[in-house]
Design an enzyme around this catalytic site. Sequence first.
Site, mmCIF file in Angstrom:
data_model
loop_
_atom_site.group_PDB
_atom_site.id
_atom_site.type_symbol
_atom_site.label_atom_id
_atom_site.label_comp_id
_atom_site.label_asym_id
_atom_site.label_seq_id
_atom_site.Cartn_x
_atom_site.Cartn_y
_atom_site.Cartn_z
ATOM 1 N N LYS A 54 0.859 -1.188 0.000
ATOM 2 C CA LYS A 54 0.000 0.000 0.000
ATOM 3 C C LYS A 54 0.896 1.239 0.000
ATOM 4 O O LYS A 54 1.766 1.389 0.869
ATOM 5 C CB LYS A 54 -0.870 -0.019 1.258
ATOM 6 C CG LYS A 54 -1.691 1.252 1.521
ATOM 7 C CD LYS A 54 -2.924 1.290 0.664
ATOM 8 C CE LYS A 54 -3.863 2.414 1.075
ATOM 9 N NZ LYS A 54 -4.562 2.141 2.341
ATOM 10 N N VAL A 55 0.695 2.108 -0.984
ATOM 11 C CA VAL A 55 1.485 3.333 -1.100
ATOM 12 C C VAL A 55 0.557 4.505 -1.369
ATOM 13 O O VAL A 55 -0.630 4.340 -1.633
ATOM 14 C CB VAL A 55 2.533 3.233 -2.235
ATOM 15 C CG1 VAL A 55 3.493 2.074 -2.005
ATOM 16 C CG2 VAL A 55 1.857 3.114 -3.604
ATOM 17 N N ALA A 107 -1.594 13.400 0.526
ATOM 18 C CA ALA A 107 -2.025 14.569 1.300
ATOM 19 C C ALA A 107 -1.103 15.757 1.045
ATOM 20 O O ALA A 107 -1.573 16.877 0.800
ATOM 21 C CB ALA A 107 -2.055 14.224 2.787
ATOM 22 N N HIS A 148 -7.206 10.428 7.455
ATOM 23 C CA HIS A 148 -7.882 9.317 8.094
ATOM 24 C C HIS A 148 -8.747 9.723 9.289
ATOM 25 O O HIS A 148 -9.526 10.664 9.202
ATOM 26 C CB HIS A 148 -6.870 8.234 8.470
ATOM 27 C CG HIS A 148 -6.226 7.574 7.292
ATOM 28 N ND1 HIS A 148 -6.855 7.404 6.089
ATOM 29 C CD2 HIS A 148 -4.978 7.046 7.135
ATOM 30 C CE1 HIS A 148 -6.049 6.793 5.243
ATOM 31 N NE2 HIS A 148 -4.903 6.569 5.860
#
Length: 277
Positions: A54-55, A107, A148
């Site tokens: 996951k990146v 982000a 998140h």
Amino acid sequence: MALSLAISPCPNDTFVFDALVHGRVPGAPPVEVTYADVDVTNTAAERGAFDLVKVSYAALPWLLDDYHLLPCGGALGRGCGPLVLTRGDRTDLSGATVAVPGERTTAYLLFRLWAAADQAPARIEVVPFHEIMPGVAAGRYDAGLVIHEARFTYPRHGLTALVDLGEWWEGDTGLPIPLGAILARRGAVDPAEAAAWIRESVRQAWADPAASREYVLTHAQEMEPDVVDRHIGLYVNEFTADLGEAGFAAVEALLGRAADAGLVPQTSSSRATAWTS
């Protein structure tokens, strides 16, 4: 041989990968899991450290020569973007020190695109995610870029949202926001098989949410159960099962804009480098 997998300990990842990790996906190999923040997995992926990883979508231009982008398992959606948080009634970032969770995170890339016009801060500091909100609240940073579950918990720290970068992105492009991608290392794992395993893991997660509950809560970093549920509800959605046209369009728009602004290298179409069946 076991498949090496790196994901975050966040509820959306553990919820999605529970069945695969625990051997409940028919035909899938055993899995050895590493849990790490996405800034760590972005760097590890450059070394080819994992078969599945996951990146951040923002890291793809440095990774697509060695990895396939899979059309499932990641985090992409609407109403789920990063927030820029401040203390008090600050209305701009002129002269500010801003804490960010990683230099190649989606982000931070969105933040740079948004801030390019007239919001450029004086200084950026890369800070572990869990230290950002307490740091802003204590005055160590003027602002913080968070992702998140911070969307649900930042008022507890006495902070306010200066901007929701997801709202900004969606209003500007009409597209969902691409956050985290799942990659399969070329030559190590067949991308079509990997996508099928992940989709079956997602299907099982939705069919029986209780099956993953203990696993999710164990890795939820002291998150309250109601926050865990809201987290999963926001980040696990139709794009988790399949990026589809809108998902790929969002990825291409993000990387295209960033390349045009000189923020990332030019790259070939994400669609051309993905397994999309």
